[in-house]
Design an enzyme around this catalytic site. Structure first.
Site, PDB file in Angstrom:
ATOM      1  CB  SER A   1      -2.466  13.490  -7.518  1.00 26.14           C
ATOM      2  OG  SER A   1      -3.221  13.133  -6.619  1.00 26.14           O
TER       3      SER A   1
ATOM      4  CG  HIS B   1      -4.666  13.019 -11.177  1.00 24.92           C
ATOM      5  ND1 HIS B   1      -5.391  12.246 -12.049  1.00 24.92           N
ATOM      6  CD2 HIS B   1      -4.905  12.194 -10.135  1.00 24.92           C
ATOM      7  CE1 HIS B   1      -5.685  11.148 -11.708  1.00 24.92           C
ATOM      8  NE2 HIS B   1      -5.472  11.149 -10.499  1.00 24.92           N
TER       9      HIS B   1
ATOM     10  CG  ASP C   1      -6.797  11.934  -6.915  1.00 26.62           C
ATOM     11  OD1 ASP C   1      -6.890  10.875  -7.796  1.00 26.62           O
ATOM     12  OD2 ASP C   1      -5.687  12.150  -6.653  1.00 26.62           O
TER      13      ASP C   1
ATOM     14  CG  MET D   1     -11.216   9.815  -3.290  1.00 25.76           C
ATOM     15  SD  MET D   1     -10.100   9.010  -2.127  1.00 25.76           S
ATOM     16  CE  MET D   1      -8.571   9.453  -3.097  1.00 25.76           C
TER      17      MET D   1
ATOM     18  CG  HIS E   1      -8.994   9.199 -10.463  1.00 28.14           C
ATOM     19  ND1 HIS E   1      -8.176   8.893  -9.921  1.00 28.14           N
ATOM     20  CD2 HIS E   1      -9.601   8.028 -10.805  1.00 28.14           C
ATOM     21  CE1 HIS E   1      -7.877   7.574  -9.661  1.00 28.14           C
ATOM     22  NE2 HIS E   1      -9.160   7.157 -10.255  1.00 28.14           N
TER      23      HIS E   1
ATOM     24  CG  MET F   1     -11.111   6.966  -7.357  1.00 30.84           C
ATOM     25  SD  MET F   1      -9.577   7.400  -6.410  1.00 30.84           S
ATOM     26  CE  MET F   1      -9.494   8.998  -6.865  1.00 30.84           C
TER      27      MET F   1
ATOM     28  CG  MET G   1      -6.480   2.754 -10.076  1.00 39.39           C
ATOM     29  SD  MET G   1      -6.293   4.659 -10.031  1.00 39.39           S
ATOM     30  CE  MET G   1      -5.241   4.664  -8.356  1.00 39.39           C
TER      31      MET G   1
ATOM     32  N   GLY H   1      -7.598   5.195  -3.225  1.00 43.50           N
ATOM     33  CA  GLY H   1      -8.248   5.802  -1.972  1.00 43.50           C
ATOM     34  C   GLY H   1      -7.303   6.750  -1.189  1.00 43.50           C
ATOM     35  CG  PHE H   2      -5.787   6.197   1.537  1.00 44.40           C
ATOM     36  CD1 PHE H   2      -6.477   6.848   2.516  1.00 44.40           C
ATOM     37  CD2 PHE H   2      -6.487   4.672   1.446  1.00 44.40           C
ATOM     38  CE1 PHE H   2      -7.577   6.682   3.426  1.00 44.40           C
ATOM     39  CE2 PHE H   2      -7.784   4.469   2.351  1.00 44.40           C
ATOM     40  CZ  PHE H   2      -8.033   5.371   3.146  1.00 44.40           C
ATOM     41  N   GLY H   3      -3.009   8.591  -0.849  1.00 51.84           N
ATOM     42  CA  GLY H   3      -1.947   8.815  -1.388  1.00 51.84           C
ATOM     43  C   GLY H   3      -0.621   8.052  -0.673  1.00 51.84           C
TER      44      GLY H   3
ATOM     45  CG  ASP I   1      -3.664   7.670  -9.942  1.00 53.66           C
ATOM     46  OD1 ASP I   1      -2.580   8.123  -8.978  1.00 53.66           O
ATOM     47  OD2 ASP I   1      -4.943   8.111  -9.872  1.00 53.66           O
ATOM     48  N   GLY I   2      -0.299   6.313  -8.909  1.00 52.84           N
ATOM     49  CA  GLY I   2      -0.158   5.426  -7.713  1.00 52.84           C
ATOM     50  C   GLY I   2       1.212   4.820  -7.436  1.00 52.84           C
ATOM     51  N   GLY I   3       1.987   5.605  -6.434  1.00 48.99           N
ATOM     52  CA  GLY I   3       3.370   5.089  -6.183  1.00 48.99           C
ATOM     53  C   GLY I   3       4.416   5.518  -7.172  1.00 48.99           C
TER      54      GLY I   3
ATOM     55  N   GLY J   1       1.391  12.269  -6.692  1.00 48.99           N
ATOM     56  CA  GLY J   1       0.968  13.203  -5.630  1.00 48.99           C
ATOM     57  C   GLY J   1       2.020  13.025  -4.518  1.00 48.99           C
TER      58      GLY J   1
HETATM   59  C1  DX5 Z   1      -5.224   7.343  -5.008  1.00 52.05           C
HETATM   60  C2  DX5 Z   1      -5.426   8.505  -6.053  1.00 52.05           C
HETATM   61  C3  DX5 Z   1      -3.837   9.205  -6.611  1.00 52.05           C
HETATM   62  C4  DX5 Z   1      -2.973   9.557  -5.509  1.00 52.05           C
HETATM   63  C5  DX5 Z   1      -1.639   9.087  -5.944  1.00 52.05           C
HETATM   64  O1  DX5 Z   1      -6.368   6.710  -5.038  1.00 52.05           O
HETATM   65  O2  DX5 Z   1      -6.020   8.232  -7.231  1.00 52.05           O
HETATM   66  O3  DX5 Z   1      -4.199  10.082  -7.684  1.00 52.05           O
HETATM   67  O4  DX5 Z   1      -2.922  11.063  -5.212  1.00 52.05           O
HETATM   68  O5  DX5 Z   1      -0.781   9.152  -4.999  1.00 52.05           O
HETATM   69  P1  DX5 Z   1       0.874   9.037  -4.942  1.00 52.05           P
HETATM   70  O6  DX5 Z   1       1.400   9.709  -6.005  1.00 52.05           O
HETATM   71  O7  DX5 Z   1       1.217   9.444  -3.426  1.00 52.05           O
HETATM   72  O8  DX5 Z   1       0.964   7.625  -4.692  1.00 52.05           O
HETATM   73 ZN    ZN Z   2      -6.021   9.681  -9.032  1.00 54.84          ZN
END
Ligand code: DX5
Ligand code: ZN
Length: 252
Positions: A10, A35, A37, A39, A69, A71, A140, A145-147, A178-180, A200
């Protein structure tokens, strides 16, 4: 047979001043899907990229698979622009689509693979009526919204629910998360049944991008081939843990 595990870097955590080069490094490290993102500052409390950035990346990476993706609110209004910019897969949030079936078919009509995303608080059963024609479902595992947020472990249960539903109904959609996703979570994630891993922060935020991707993908594939069940969080009031054979049965 072990599932095919793919890594989807990402770019949200990349250095946007060097986006093409950093995206390429992540793909060189074994990422097979990029990927992206998107937003809008309404559906999620952050603003990122739009179709011009996707189009520039497409010029830099003509053969890569782009996983957009969205959002955003009112995704129908932007699907054509993202398809023209070079998207291959387009995912929309169940929570953002009043007419989800129509939106997914609109993506298909633009020759992109349609996919649906659910937030951590949205149950899997809300997707029952679209699972037979989506390319993949994106779970998710953070609030979007955030990495660099903490992985929400309840998403492992949702992945497992999807695996069982897919098998019971004889369907073919793939499962993305996606996420963490990071070295300390990836084994449980693939053992729960996720196949496309978005990452990401773990790839772009420190050290060498190419190497980070290689190491994360290696850890994911190793866990997929050993295949023991995810660790369940111990809760004092919870029912006793399932025996090994029960847990294994649940995975299949
Ligand atoms: C968050 C995004 C993710 C984000 C994941 O809303 O959709 O794609 O980049 O980030 P990490 O891998 O840092 O959790
Ligand atoms: Zn994403």
């Amino acid at each position: 047979m072990a599932p095919v595990i793919e890594l989807a870097p990402s770019i949200l955590s990349a250095n946007f001043a060097q986006l093409g080069a950093e995206a390429k490094a992540a793909l060189d490290g074994g990422g097979t899907v990029l990927h992206l993102d998107v937003m809008d500052g309404h559906f999620v409390p952050n603003i990122t990229i739009g179709p011009p950035v996707v189009a520039s990346l497409r010029k830099a990476l003509p053969d890569a698979t782009f996983d957009c993706h969205l959002m955003i609110e009112n995704p129908d209004e932007y699907i054509s622009a993202f398809a023209k910019a070079g998207a291959n897969w387009i995912s929309v949030h169940q929570e953002a689509c009043v007419h989800l079936d129509r939106t997914l078919h609109l993506i298909e009509a633009h020759n992109c693979r349609p996919a649906v995303v659910i937030n951590p608080a949205t149950p899997v059963h809300t997707l029952d009526n679209v699972l037979d024609f989506v390319h993949h479902v994106l779970i998710m595992s953070v609030n979007p919204g955030f990495g660099a947020q903490h992985f929400i472990r309840n998403s492992l249960k949702k992945v497992g629910d999807l695996v069982r539903l897919r098998e019971a109904r004889g369907l073919n959609f793939r499962i993305e998360i996606d996420g963490g996703v990071a070295l300390d979570t990836v084994a449980d994630i693939v053992r729960a049944g996720a196949e496309i891993l978005v990452a990401g922060n773990a790839i772009f935020s420190h050290g060498e991008i190419r190497e980070n991707a290689q190491v994360l993908l290696g850890a994911a594939r190793a866990a997929a081939s050993t295949g023991s069940p995810p660790r369940l969080r111990r809760v004092a009031t919870a029912a006793p843990r399932a025996s090994k054979s029960e847990a294994q049965r649940r995975r299949t």
